[in-house]
Design a protein around this motif. Structure first.
Motif, PDB file in Angstrom:
ATOM      1  N   MET A  48      75.114  17.871  15.657  1.00 37.95           N
ATOM      2  CA  MET A  48      73.901  18.392  16.285  1.00 37.95           C
ATOM      3  C   MET A  48      73.120  17.252  16.929  1.00 37.95           C
ATOM      4  N   LEU A  93      74.835  16.031  20.119  1.00 38.81           N
ATOM      5  CA  LEU A  93      74.659  16.975  21.226  1.00 38.81           C
ATOM      6  C   LEU A  93      73.218  16.931  21.721  1.00 38.81           C
ATOM      7  N   ALA A  94      72.271  16.802  20.797  1.00 41.92           N
ATOM      8  CA  ALA A  94      70.860  16.743  21.210  1.00 41.92           C
ATOM      9  C   ALA A  94      70.666  15.552  22.144  1.00 41.92           C
ATOM     10  N   GLY A 123      74.569  22.643  21.283  1.00 43.07           N
ATOM     11  CA  GLY A 123      73.595  22.175  20.303  1.00 43.07           C
ATOM     12  C   GLY A 123      72.809  23.343  19.736  1.00 43.07           C
ATOM     13  N   THR A 168      66.712  18.837  16.598  1.00 41.28           N
ATOM     14  CA  THR A 168      67.823  18.975  17.558  1.00 41.28           C
ATOM     15  C   THR A 168      67.696  20.284  18.317  1.00 41.28           C
TER      16      THR A 168
END
Lengths: 550, 537, 99, 631
Positions: D468, D471-472, D345, D379
Motif C-alpha cells: 500500500m 503504491l501510495a 492502492g 495511503t
C-alpha cells in the motif's frame, strides 16, 4: 383340299405310319442328375414297401443323401464336361435344356435338398416318445389327430419315413422345372414337384391341425394356379402351334408364320400370345410367391413342418425363378416391351408389401415368410434387367439366399418349449443370454437377410441391383433400397429381442441338436460368410452360367 | 511386394477382437489386458504409419496396397493414406486404448447375474470395441469406394451392439425402462444410419453404372475415376452427378451428424456408456466428415460446389442449434452430445467453405474434437459412475470434495469452448477464418457459436462443480490412478496441440491442397496483400 | 361350324370353374371346379390342335388328364384327412392360419 | 536481450504450472513461490527497460520470433513477441503492481486453505497479461486476451462455494466472450483485408485499405475493448466481479486487465486514425461510460462496488482519450498507468479495511477508522487525492490532459466531450469524498457480523501495508514524474505518435475549470455526509439513486431481454427438436407400422379370399399386358 379330307388323311396317315415316326432319342447321360434322383426315389418307395420298420429310417436317410450327392456329382461332371457353356444344347427331343443356368440351378437345388435332408433326419430335438427318438413328422399321416389311431401309431413308434422318397420326387420335379424347354414339360415338372410338397406340408408331428390346414390351402391354391398356367399354355399353343420354347420364340420374333390361315384370320392378333403369356407368368409368380399371388406363403410356411418350410422356401424359389428366367429370356424376349413394365409393377409391389407387412409380424416363421416375399421382389428386380448380368446376378442371389433361408429355419427348429417349436417372437426374448451361440448364428442369418455388408445377402443384393440399374431400372433400385431399409427394421427387431431384452421366466429352451442339424446350420453360416467375403469364384460361376440355350 | 502396413494396422485390432472374444468367461481380467495390449499394438502401427508417411511427396496416396477382390463388380482391395487419413488413423489408434481403460469396469457383469458359462459380456464388450477400431481404420485407408462403403456400413453392427448391449448403468429409473430406452436408442442409431447407407448404396451402384457405361469396365477406384475425369474420358451429366452426390452426402451427413439428421446422436450418446459414446462421436462419426472430404468432394466436385450454399446454411444452423439445445439439457451426456452436434457443424462448415484454412481447420478439428470430447466425456463418465445419475441437478459443489476431477472436467470444458491455448481453438478459428473469407455472413453467424459454447460449458460446470456441496456428493472419491492415466495424457495432448499444432498441419496441408485442386477452388485473395509487400521489401 | 367357337366354350368353362373356386365353400366342390378349369384347358388344347392340324394338343390333353388324376389322389387324401379331423369340408373353417 | 522477452512470460507461467500441478507438498511455500516468480519477471522487465533506455528513441523495439504457430496455406500465425515503449510500459505496470499485490496477498490470503491455487491463478494471470501486451500479432494477442479472461473467471469465482461468486465469474466470462467475438471477427476481417494479422504489416498498410473495412475492423475492436474494459454496453460484469478476493479486484479489475481495451485501441491506432467513424464510436462509448460509472459509484454503499464504478468511469476517460486519436493516445496510457497506481492502492486499502472489519463491505457500517488503521488511512487518503485530481498528484496531471484533449476535439463535439469529462471529474470528486468520509471519518457505525462477534479494527500486517505504501508513493509522484518536460510523451511518441490538439480553452482555463468542479464535488459530498450522522441502513433515495444502486437497471434489462428471451428460445427449440425434427423421423416409422398392420388384415386366413386376390391379380396382369400393347 377341303378341311374334312385333310382331317381324314390325318387319321389314315397315323394309321399306317409307324415306321415313319422317328424313335425318340434321349441323351440319358445328360439327364443323369434327374434320373438318379428319381431312381433313388423309386428305390425309396421299394424300401418303404419291403424293409422292416426299424431299418427304414437309416436306409432312407442314407439312400436319399447318397442319391442327392450322386445327382450333384453328375451335375458337376456335366458342368466340367462343358455342357454349361460350350456344349450347351437341348436334349430329349427338345424337351429339356442342358445349359449353364439349368446346371447351376440344378446344382443349387441338389445341395439345398441335401442339407434339407439333414434337417428332415433330425431326431434329437423332440422329446423321446415311448422310448423312441422321433423326428418332426407325424407318426401316421392318415390317423386323425388326437384319435386313438394316432395313439396306437405313436406307441408303436411309427414314423413317416416316406417323407424321404417324397422329398426326392419333389427334388426330381424341381430339377426338371428350370430346365424344361417346352411348356408341357414345364407343366408336368410343376406338378411333379408340387404334389409331393402338398403332402409334406400335411405331415407335421405337432399342431397337426395347422399343418393340415396349410396343406389344404397350399393344395387348392396351387391347383388353382396350375390351372391358370395350363390355360396359358393352351393359348400359347394356340398362338404358335407348338409348345417348344424355341418354336414359340420364332413365331414371336416373326421368323415363322403360324400355319393355319383359318386361325390367323380369327385370332391372328397377338391377344392369344399376350393373354397366354400373362397366364403362364401367373402360374410361375405364384410359385415364387410374388404379390399379389403371395398370400399362400405365410400360412403354408407357418403351418408346414419347419424342415419342410425351409426346403420349400429355399428350393421352390430356386426352381421357380429358374423357370421364370428361361421363359422370359428364351420364349418372350421378343415381347420384352410388353411384359417388362408389368413385371416392374409386380416387383415393386412385391418388395414393398413384403417388407411393410413383415414389420408387424409376431411369429418367426411368418416373419421369414414375408421376408421371403420381399426377397422375391429383389430377385425380380434382377430378372427384369434383360441381360446376361441380370441372369448371373439372379443365379447368385438364389444360391446365396437359399442357404441363408435353410440355416435360418434350421435354427428355428432348435428353439422349443413344451408345445414343440416356440415360434412366437415374444418367446425369443433374451435368447442371447440363454444360448449366445444360437442367437449369434441366427443374428448372422438375419443380417444376411438385411443385406449387411460382409454377408452373402449384401453381395447378392448388390449384384441384383447393379444389374437392374445397368438395365435402366434405376427407380426399381431406389424402391428396392428403401424397402430394404424398412426390411432392416424387423430383422433388427428380432436381434434386439434376442440380445437386449430380459429373458422371460418360462421362456423356451434351446434343444441340443444332433450332428445333422448342426451340420446344416454350419453349412449355412459358412456359405453366408464365404459368399460375403470372397464371392468372386461363385460370381464367375454364375457369370459363366449366364447364357441360355435355345 | 513391401510390408502391407495398412492391412496389418487394420488386421491387428481385428485379430485382437477375435482373441478377446475367445477368452473364457472366468478370465475377465485377462480379456481386458489382452484388448488393451492389442489396441496399444495398433497405436504403435499407426505411429509407424505417421513416421513412414512423407507429406511432401507429390503423391496423393501413400503406403498404397492394391489387390483384385471382386472382379465382377470392378471392386479392388485398394488401400492408401493421404495426410488427412493418416492423421485420423492416428487419432483412432490413440483414443481406443483410453476408451478401453476408461471402460475397464463398464462391462463387468452385475452381482445378481446368474453364472452362465457361455454368456461373456466383458469379453464381448472389448472385442466389439476392437472390431469397431479395425473397421474404422480400414475405412480411413480404403481408396476404393466399394471397399469403403462395405466397412462404413458394417461398422454399424458392432457399434449397435455396444450401444444396445452395454448401456449406461446410471439409469435414473427402473432397470426395465433403462433397457427399453437403451435399445430404442440403439435401434434408432442403426436404422437411421442404415437408411443413409442404403441410399448411399443406390448411389454407389449408380456410380458403377456410369463408369461401366463410359469407361467400358465399371470401377470404384477413387484414383482411377479422378484420373478419368481429369483427362475427360469420364463425364457426368449434371443431373446424374448431383443425384450421386446427394446419395453419398446423405449417408455421410447422417453419420456426421449434420442438422437436421442429428436426432439419433443424443439418444445414442446418452444411453451408451461414456467410453462407447466417445467411440461414437470421437471416432466413428469422423468417418462421415472424412468421407465428405475424400469422396464427395473428389468424386463430384461440380455437384459439391452446386450444393455448397445449402450445406453451409445447414451447418451454421447446426452450430447454433446444437449449442442452444445443449444449454437447455438436463442430462450431462446429452448436453455433451448436443455440443458435439454444434462442433460437427463447424467441421462440415469448414469442409464446404472450400478454402485451405477451412478444410485444413476442419481436418484439424476432427482430431481436436476427438481428443477434447474424449476428455470431457470420459471425466463426465467418471463423475456419473460415482453418483449414479446423469442429471445435472443431482450434482453441486463437487470441486470441494473432488478437486482433481473438477479440474480435469474444467479443462475438458474449456477445450470444448475452444479456449485459446488449447487445441480446439486453433482448428475452430481456422474454420471460422476460412468460412469468413468466402462467406462472411456465415462466418459471423457461426462466431456466435463461441459465445453459446461458453454458456453451456460454464453453466454445466457451475451447476455440477461449484456452489454448496450436496449431501449426495459428499465423500465422493477423487480420480483414481487408472482414471488419471486416462485423462492426463489427453489433457497434455490438448495443451501441446494448442501451442504447437505444426506437426499435424505439416501433414494435413498438402493433402488439403490436393483436395482443393480436385475441386478447382482457390482461396480468395486479400484486398491489400500486406504480407507480400512486406516480403518484397 | 367354325371350330373357334369351341375356344369360346373353353373360355366360358374356365371362367365358370374359376368362379366356382371363388364362390363355393365345400372343399370337394372347389376341387371339382379346379378340375373343370383343367378340362376347359383340355378342350382348348384339342381345339387348337384341330386348328393347327398337328397332334401336339391332343397329346397334351392326355398328359393333362393324367396330371388331373394325380391331383385328385393327393387332393382327396388331404381333404379327407382334414374332414376326418374337423368333421367339415368347408374351406372357410380352415382359417386358423391368418394375419 | 530478445530472449529475455520469452522468459518474461515464461516465469509466471512456470509458477502457475508448478503451483497448480504441484499438489499438497507445496502448501508451505506456495505463496512465496508465486511472489518470487512475479518478482523475477519484474526484474526481467526492469533489465529490458534499462536496455531500451540505452537505445535511441527510434530503435526502441525488440522483437523475438519463437516458432511458427499455425501455418495453414496463406494463414500464418507465429508465436512472436514485440517489445516497444508501449508494451514496455505495460510490462512494468503489470509486473510491478503484480508483484506488490502478490506480496499483499501473502498476508491477505494467509488462512485460505486453497491459497496455493490462488497464487497459481495469479501467476497464470500475469503470464496471460504479459502475453497480451507482448504479442506481435492479433491472434497471439487474442490468446492472452482470453487467457486473462480465464484467469479473471477463475479468480472471481475463487470462493466457488458461494453461488454468488460462481455466478459472477460465469457472467464475467460470458460478457467477455461477447467482446472476444468482436476481436475474432476483427482478426478475420484483417486476414481477408490484409492477408495477415501481424501488427507490422497490418498497421503499416492500414491506410491502403478501404475506409469501410477499416471502420468495420475498428468497431469490432471497440466491441472487444468494451467487453474487456467494462465499457457500456458490456459493463455489467465488473460490479459483480467484486465477489473475488480484494487483491484480485485490485490487480485485475482495477490496475491491469480492465485496461487491456485501452491498450488494444492504442495499439491499433493506425486503423482508428484512418477510420473517423470508428473513432467517434470510441469517444462516445468512453464519454457515456465515464458518466455511467461515476453515477453508479455515487450510489453504492459497498466500498468495493463504489470503487468498481469509479474504475469503470476512469477507464471511460482512457477510452475517450484513446478515441481522440494521436492527440489522446499518450494521455490515455499515462492516465492508465497513474490510475494503475492509485486505484490499486485504493483497492488494497479497501481490502485492508475489510480485513480489519471481519470482511464487512458496507461503508455505512464503517466510520471513524482513521485512528484504528493509520497506515491504511494515509495511503488510502493519498490515493483519494490522486484520483480526484488534487493538484500535484498523479491524477491531476493525467486527467487534466485528457479533459484538455477532449475539448481539443473541436466543434460542438469537443464541447460535449469536454463537458462530459468535466462533469465526470466533479462526480468523481463527490463519490470518492463520500467513500473517504463514510469509511474513515464520522462516528463508528460498526455492526456485529453474521456470527455476532463485533469487529475489532486493527492495522494490517507488514506484508499488506508495504505494498500500500509503495503504491501510495507511486500515486503521489508518478504523474509529476511523467509530466516534467513531457518525459512520458517523448517515451511513447515513437509508437503511438502524438499531435498537439488546438483546444478552444487554454490549459490554464481547463485546469481552473477542473479545480472548480473538484471543489464543488468535494463540498457537496461533505455537505451530505460530513456534517450530520449517517444512517446505517440506506435511505430509499430518489429514482435516480435507486436506479444507480441497481447499476442503472442494465442487469434488469439483460435479464428480461437476454436471459428470459434465451430461455424461451431454447425451451422452444427443445420442443421443436423433439416434436418436429425427430417427430418426422418417428412419424415415418409410425406410418409404416400403421400401414403394415392395416395390410396385415388382408391376410384373413380364408383360402377363397386368397384365390380372389390371385384371380384379380391375374386379371390385372392380363389387362396391363394388353394395355402395354395398346399404347
Amino acid at each position: 383340299m377341303s378341311h374334312a379330307a385333310f382331317v381324314h388323311s390325318l387319321w389314315t396317315m397315323s394309321a399306317d405310319a409307324p415306321r415313319k415316326i422317328p424313335a425318340p432319342q434321349i441323351e440319358y447321360a445328360q439327364l443323369s442328375p434327374t434320373l438318379i434322383v428319381l431312381g433313388a426315389a423309386c428305390l425309396g418307395i421299394l424300401a418303404e414297401a419291403f424293409l422292416p420298420r426299424r431299418l427304414r429310417y437309416p436306409v432312407q436317410v442314407l439312400l436319399t443323401a447318397v442319391g442327392l450327392a450322386a445327382g450333384f456329382a453328375a451335375v458337376v461332371a456335366l458342368a466340367a464336361g462343358g455342357y454349361g457353356t460350350g456344349k450347351a444344347h437341348v436334349a430329349a427331343m427338345g424337351a429339356i435344356a442342358v445349359d449353364g443356368p439349368a446346371l447351376f440351378l440344378q446344382g443349387t437345388i441338389l445341395l439345398v435338398a441335401l442339407i434339407a435332408v439333414f434337417t428332415f433326419a433330425e431326431r434329437r430335438l423332440d422329446p423321446v416318445a415311448h422310448g423312441r427318438a422321433v423326428d418332426s413328422f407325424a407318426a401316421q399321416g392318415a390317423a386323425v389327430p388326437g384319435g386313438e389311431a394316432e395313439q396306437e401309431a405313436v406307441k408303436a413308434g411309427f414314423t413317416t419315413t416316406e417323407v424321404f422318397p417324397i422329398l426326392l420326387f419333389a427334388v426330381g420335379g424341381m430339377l426338371i422345372f428350370p430346365a424344361a424347354n417346352d411348356l408341357l414339360t414345364l407343366f408336368i415338372a410343376l406338378e411333379v414337384f408340387s404334389l409331393p410338397l402338398y403332402v409334406l406340408c400335411a405331415l407335421a408331428r405337432r399342431q397337426r391341425l395347422l399343418s393340415q390346414e396349410a396343406a389344404v390351402k397350399y393344395f387348392l391354391l396351387g391347383a388353382f394356379s396350375s390351372a391358370f398356367l395350363l390355360f396359358g399354355i393352351a393359348l400359347l399353343y394356340g398362338y404358335a402351334g407348338t409348345v417348344t420354347y424355341a418354336g414359340i420364340a420364332d413365331v414371336v420374333n416373326g421368323t415363322v408364320r403360324t400355319v393355319d390361315p383359318a386361325l390367323a384370320s380369327t385370332t391372328g392378333n397377338d391377344a392369344l400370345l399376350l393373354i397366354g403369356g400373362a397366364l403362364v407368368l401367373v402360374g410361375l409368380l405364384f410359385k415364387v410367391g410374388a404379390v399379389p399371388f403371395h398370400m399362400w406363403t405365410p400360412d403354408v410356411y407357418q403351418g408346414a413342418p419347419t424342415p419342410v418350410t425351409g426346403f420349400m422356401a429355399a428350393a421352390t424359389k430356386v426352381a421357380a425363378f429358374g423357370a421364370l428366367l428361361r421363359l422370359l429370356y428364351v420364349v418372350l424376349p421378343g415381347l420384352r416391351w410388353d411384359w417388362r413394365p408389368v413385371m416392374w409393377g409386380v416387383a415393386i409391389v412385391t418388395m414393398v408389401v413384403g417388407a411393410v407387412v413383415a414389420v408387424t409380424q409376431t411369429d418367426v416363421k411368418r416373419l421369414l415368410a414375408y421376408s421371403s416375399i420381399a426377397h422375391a421382389g429383389f430377385i425380380l428386380a434382377g430378372v427384369i434387367a434383360v441381360s446376361p448380368d441380370g441372369v448371373s446376378s439372379v443365379l447368385f442371389y438364389l444360391a446365396a439366399y437359399s442357404f441363408v433361408t435353410l440355416g435360418a429355419f434350421a435354427v428355428v427348429t432348435l428353439v422349443r418349449d413344451a408345445g414343440g417349436e416356440a415360434t412366437q417372437l415374444a418367446k425369443w426374448a433374451g435368447l442371447g443370454r440363454r444360448s449366445p451361440m444360437v442367437a449369434a448364428v441366427f443374428a448372422v442369418f438375419l443380417l444376411a437377410f438385411a443385406g449387411i455388408p460382409l454377408t452373402s445377402g449384401f453381395t447378392g443384393k448388390f449384384a441384383v441391383f447393379k444389374a437392374a440399374a445397368q438395365g435402366g431400372a434405376v427407380p426399381l433400385v431406389v424402391v428396392g433400397v428403401l424397402s430394404s431399409a424398412v426390411a432392416a427394421f424387423f430383422y433388427i427387431r428380432v436381434i434386439v429381442l434376442m440380445f437386449f431384452n430380459e429373458p422371460q421366466a418360462e421362456g423356451p429352451s434351446v434343444a441340443v441338436p444332433s450332428v445333422f442339424t448342426s451340420a446344416a446350420i454350419a453349412v449355412g453360416v459358412a456359405v453366408t460368410v464365404v459368399l460375403g467375403l470372397a464371392p468372386q469364384y461363385f460370381l464367375d460361376l454364375a457369370g459363366k452360367a449366364g447364357v441360355f440355350v435355345r | 511386394m513391401s510390408f502391407p502396413l495398412l492391412t496389418v494396422t487394420a488386421a491387428v485390432p481385428a485379430a485382437g477382437a477375435v482373441a478377446t472374444a475367445a477368452v473364457p468367461a472366468a478370465r475377465r481380467a485377462a480379456a481386458k489386458w489382452l484388448a488393451l495390449a492389442f489396441s496399444l499394438a495398433t497405436l504403435v502401427l499407426a505411429a509407424v504409419q505417421l513416421a513412414r508417411f512423407d507429406p511432401d511427396s507429390g503423391k496423393p496416396f501413400q503406403l498404397t496396397e492394391s489387390h483384385a477382390w471382386i472382379k465382377s463388380f470392378g471392386v479392388r482391395y485398394d488401400l492408401g493414406v493421404d495426410g488427412i487419413a493418416v492423421v485420423l488413423i492416428a487419432l483412432t489408434a490413440l483414443l481406443v486404448p483410453f476408451v478401453i481403460l476408461a471402460g475397464w469396469h463398464d462391462a463387468d457383469p452385475l452381482e445378481e447375474a446368474e453364472p452362465n458359462r457361455r454368456w461373456r459380456p466383458t469379453q464381448g464388450f472389448f472385442a466389439l470395441i476392437l472390431l469397431v477400431e479395425a473397421m474404422v481404420v480400414i475405412s480411413f485407408e480404403a481408396t476404393d469406394v466399394f471397399l469403403f462403403y462395405i466397412f462404413f456400413e458394417a461398422m454399424l453392427i458392432p457399434v449397435y451392439f455396444l450401444v444396445g448391449g452395454f448401456g449406461d448403468r446410471a439409469g435414473a429409473r427402473s432397470e426395465e425402462e433403462t433397457a427399453a430406452r437403451r435399445s430404442y436408442a440403439a435401434v434408432k442409431f442403426l436404422l437411421y444410419n442404415l437408411a443413409g447407407g442404403l441410399i448411399m448404396m443406390a448411389a454407389v451402384i449408380g456410380l458403377y453404372a456410369v463408369t461401366a457405361h463410359q469407361l467400358g469396365t465399371g470401377t470404384f477406384s477413387l484414383t482411377e475415376i479422378v484420373q478419368a475425369r481429369a483427362d475427360g474420358r469420364l463425364q457426368f451429366a449434371t443431373v446424374t452427378e448431383r443425384a450421386l452426390f446427394l446419395g453419398f452426402f446423405f449417408a455421410f451427413a447422417v453419420k456426421a451428424p449434420l442438422w437436421p439428421l442429428h436426432t439419433w446422436l443424443p439418444g445414442a450418446m446418452g444411453e451408451a456408456t461414456a467410453p462407447v459414446a466417445v467411440l461414437i462421436t470421437a471416432v466413428v462419426d469422423k468417418v462421415g466428415t472424412f468421407a465428405m472430404l475424400r469422396f464427395c468432394l473428389q468424386l463430384f466436385p461440380e455437384a459439391s460446389k452446386w450444393a455448397t450454399p445449402v450445406i453451409v446454411v445447414l451447418s451454421v444452423i447446426g452450430i447454433l442449434y446444437g449449442a442452444l439445445l445443449a444449454v437447455a439439457q438436463k442430462d450431462i451426456k446429452r448436453l455433451i452430445a448436443y455440443a458435439s452436434i454444434s462442433h460437427f457443424g463447424f467441421i462440415v462448415l469448414g469442409i464446404f467453405a472450400m478454402t485451405t484454412q477451412g478444410q485444413g481447420g476442419a481436418t484439424l478439428y476432427m482430431v481436436n474434437h476427438g481428443i477434447s470430447t474424449a476428455a470431457l466425456m470420459l471425466v463426465a463418465g467418471f463423475l456419473i459412475s460415482r453418483r449414479g445419475s446423469r442429471l445435472i441437478a443431482d450434482y453441486g459443489g463437487v470441486q470441494k470434495v473432488a478437486p482433481v476431477l473438477a479440474g480435469t472436467f474444467m479443462v475438458g470444458g474449456l477445450a470444448t469452448l475452444s479456449l485459446p491455448g488449447l487445441a480446439p481453438f486453433v482448428s475452430e478459428f481456422l474454420v471460422l477464418v476460412g468460412t469468413f473469407s468466402r462467406y462472411p455472413a456465415a462466418g459471423i453467424v457461426a462466431t456466435l457459436g463461441i459465445v453459446l459454447a461458453a454458456l453451456y460449458v460454464l453453466v454445466l460446470y457451475q451447476r455440477t462443480m461449484t456452489g454448496p456441496v450436496k449431501d449426495e456428493v459428499r465423500g465422493m472419491p477423487d480420480l483414481r490412478v487408472r482414471e488419471l492415466v486416462v485423462v492426463g495424457p489427453l489433457i497434455a495432448l490438448l495443451l501441446f496441440l494448442g501451442v504447437y499444432p505444426k506437426p499435424l498441419t505439416k501433414i494435413i496441408d498438402p493433402a488439403v491442397g490436393h483436395t482443393m485442386s480436385q475441386v478447382h477452388r482457390t482461396d480468395p485473395k486479400p484486398d491489400v496483400p500486406a504480407n507480400d509487400v512486406e516480403a518484397a521489401k | 361350324m367354325n371350330p373357334v367357337n369351341y375356344l369360346y366354350l373353353a373360355a366360358v368353362l374356365f371362367t365358370i370353374g374359376a368362379a366356382g373356386v371363388l364362390i363355393r365353400r365345400n372343399a370337394i366342390v372347389v376341387f371339382m371346379c379346379v378340375e373343370l378349369m383343367l378340362n376347359a384347358c383340355n378342350l382348348a388344347f384339342v381345339t387348337f390342335s384341330r386348328l393347327h392340324g398337328n397332334l401336339d394338343g391332343q397329346i397334351i390333353a392326355f398328359f393333362t388328364m393324367v396330371v388331373a388324376a394325380a391331383e385328385v389322389v393327393i387332393g382327396l387324401a388331404i381333404i379327407v384327412s382334414v374332414f376326418r379331423t374337423r368333421h367339415s369340408a368347408s374351406v372357410d373353417d380352415a382359417s386358423l392360419l391368418k394375419l | 536481450m530478445e530472449n529475455l522477452i520469452g522468459l518474461l512470460v515464461a516465469a509466471p507461467l512456470l509458477g502457475a504450472a508448478v503451483l497448480l500441478c504441484g499438489g499438497r507438498r507445496l502448501d508451505r511455500v506456495d505463496h512465496w513461490i508465486g511472489t518470487l516468480l512475479a518478482a523475477v519477471s519484474f526484474a526481467l522487465g526492469a533489465v529490458l527497460f534499462a536496455d531500451l533506455l540505452g537505445k535511441d528513441a527510434g530503435a526502441r523495439t525488440l522483437t523475438s520470433h519463437l516458432f511458427s504457430w499455425v501455418p495453414v496455406g496463406g494463414f500464418r500465425a507465429d508465436v512472436a513477441f514485440r517489445l516497444d515503449q508501449l508494451s514496455m510500459t505495460f510490462v512494468l505496470l503489470i509486473t510491478g503492481v503484480g508483484t506488490l499485490i502478490h506480496l499483499y496477498s501473502v498476508g491477505y490470503m494467509e488462512h485460505d486453505e486453497r491459497r496455493r491455487r490462488f497464487f497459481g491463478y495469479l501467476n497464470l494471470f500475469l503470464a496471460a497479461m504479459l502475453l497480451l501486451v507482448l504479442a506481435d500479432n492479433y491472434l497471439l494477442l487474442y490468446v492472452g486476451w482470453e487467457g486473462v479472461g480465464l484467469a479473471s473467471y477463475l479468480l472471481i469465482g475463487f470462493w466457488q462455494h458461494k453461488p454468488s461468486a460462481a455466478t459472477a465469474a460465469k457472467k464475467a466470462f460470458l460478457v467477455n466472450r461477447v467482446g472476444d467475438m468482436g476481436l475474432s471477427i476483427a482478426i478475420m476481417l484483417m486476414f481477408t483485408t490484409f492477408g495477415t494479422f501481424a501488427f507490422g504489416p497490418v498497421l503499416t498498410h492500414a491506410t491502403d485499405a478501404g475506409e469501410g473495412k477499416l471502420t468495420a475492423i475498428g468497431l469490432m475492436l471497440l466491441l472487444a475493448a468494451c467487453g474487456k474494459s467494462a465499457q457500456v454496453p458490456l459493463q455489467s460484469w465488473l460490479g459483480d466481479a467484486m465477489e473475488g478476493p480484494t487483491p484480485v479486484s485490485a490487480l485485475i479489475h482495477a490496475a491491469t486487465m480492465v485496461t487491456a481495451g485501452v491498450y488494444l485501441i492504442t495499439r491499433s491506432g493506425a486503423i482508428f486514425n484512418a477510420a473517423p467513424d470508428a473513432q467517434t464510436a470510441v469517444v462516445t462509448v468512453g464519454a457515456v461510460t465515464l458518466l455511467f460509472g461515476a453515477i453508479v459509484g455515487c450510489a453504492k454503499d459497498d466500498i468495493k462496488k463504489a470503487l468498481a464504478g469509479s474504475t469503470m468511469s476512469q477507464i471511460g476517460y482512457m477510452i475517450l482519450a484513446a478515441g481522440l486519436g494521436p492527440v489522446g493516445y499518450v494521455f490515455a496510457i499515462m492516465h492508465l498507468v497513474t490510475h494503475g497506481f492509485f486505484k490499486a492502492g485504493l483497492f488494497l486499502g479497501a481490502g485492508s479495511v475489510m480485513h480489519g472489519m471481519n470482511d464487512e463491505v458496507d461503508m455505512r457500517r464503517y466510520g471513524g477508522l482513521r485512528t484504528y488503521m493509520p497506515v491504511t488511512f494515509v495511503t488510502f487518503g493519498l490515493g483519494y487525492l490522486a484520483i480526484i485530481g488534487f493538484p500535484g498528484l498523479s491524477g491531476f496531471f493525467s486527467k487534466d490532459k485528457i479533459i484538455e484533449a477532449a475539448f481539443a476535439k473541436g466543434g460542438t463535439e469537443g464541447w460535449i466531450l469536454g463537458g462530459a469529462a468535466l462533469l465526470g471529474a466533479a462526480i468523481t470528486a463527490y463519490y470518492m469524498t463520500r467513500v473517504m468520509i463514510l469509511t474513515f471519518f464520522g462516528e463508528k457505525r460498526w455492526q456485529p457480523d453474521a456470527d455476532g462477534n463485533r469487529p475489532h479494527p486493527h492495522e494490517s500486517p507488514r506484508t499488506m501495508t508495504i505494498p500500500m505504501v509503495v503504491l501510495a508513493v507511486g500515486s503521489v509522484f508518478a504523474g509529476g514524474l511523467f509530466s516534467i518536460n513531457d518525459t512520458f510523451l517523448k517515451w511513447l511518441e515513437p509508437v503511438t505518435g502524438h499531435a498537439e490538439g488546438n483546444s478552444p480553452l487554454s490549459a490554464i482555463e481547463v485546469t481552473a475549470a477542473t479545480m472548480v468542479v473538484l471543489v464543488l464535488g468535494v463540498a457537496l459530498a461533505w455537505a451530505q455526509y460530513g456534517r450530520g450522522p449517517v444512517p446505517v441502513t440506506a435511505p430509499r433515495g430518489n429514482a435516480l439513486v435507486r436506479a444507480a444502486r441497481r447499476d442503472l437497471l442494465q442487469d434488469d434489462f439483460n435479464h428480461v431481454v437476454l436471459v428470459r428471451g434465451g430461455e424461451e428460445l431454447t425451451r422452444g427449440l427443445v420442443r421443436a427438436d423433439h416434436s418436429v425434427v425427430d417427430g418426422i423421423v418417428n412419424g415415418t416409422a409410425a406410418a409404416v407400422g400403421g400401414l403394415s398392420s392395416r395390410m396385415r388384415r388382408l391376410q384373413n386366413g380364408y383360402a377363397r379370399s386368397y384365390a380372389v386376390s390371385m384371380f384379380g391379380g391375374a386379371a390385372v396382369l392380363i389387362a396391363a399386358t394388353l394395355l402395354m400393347r395398346a399404347v
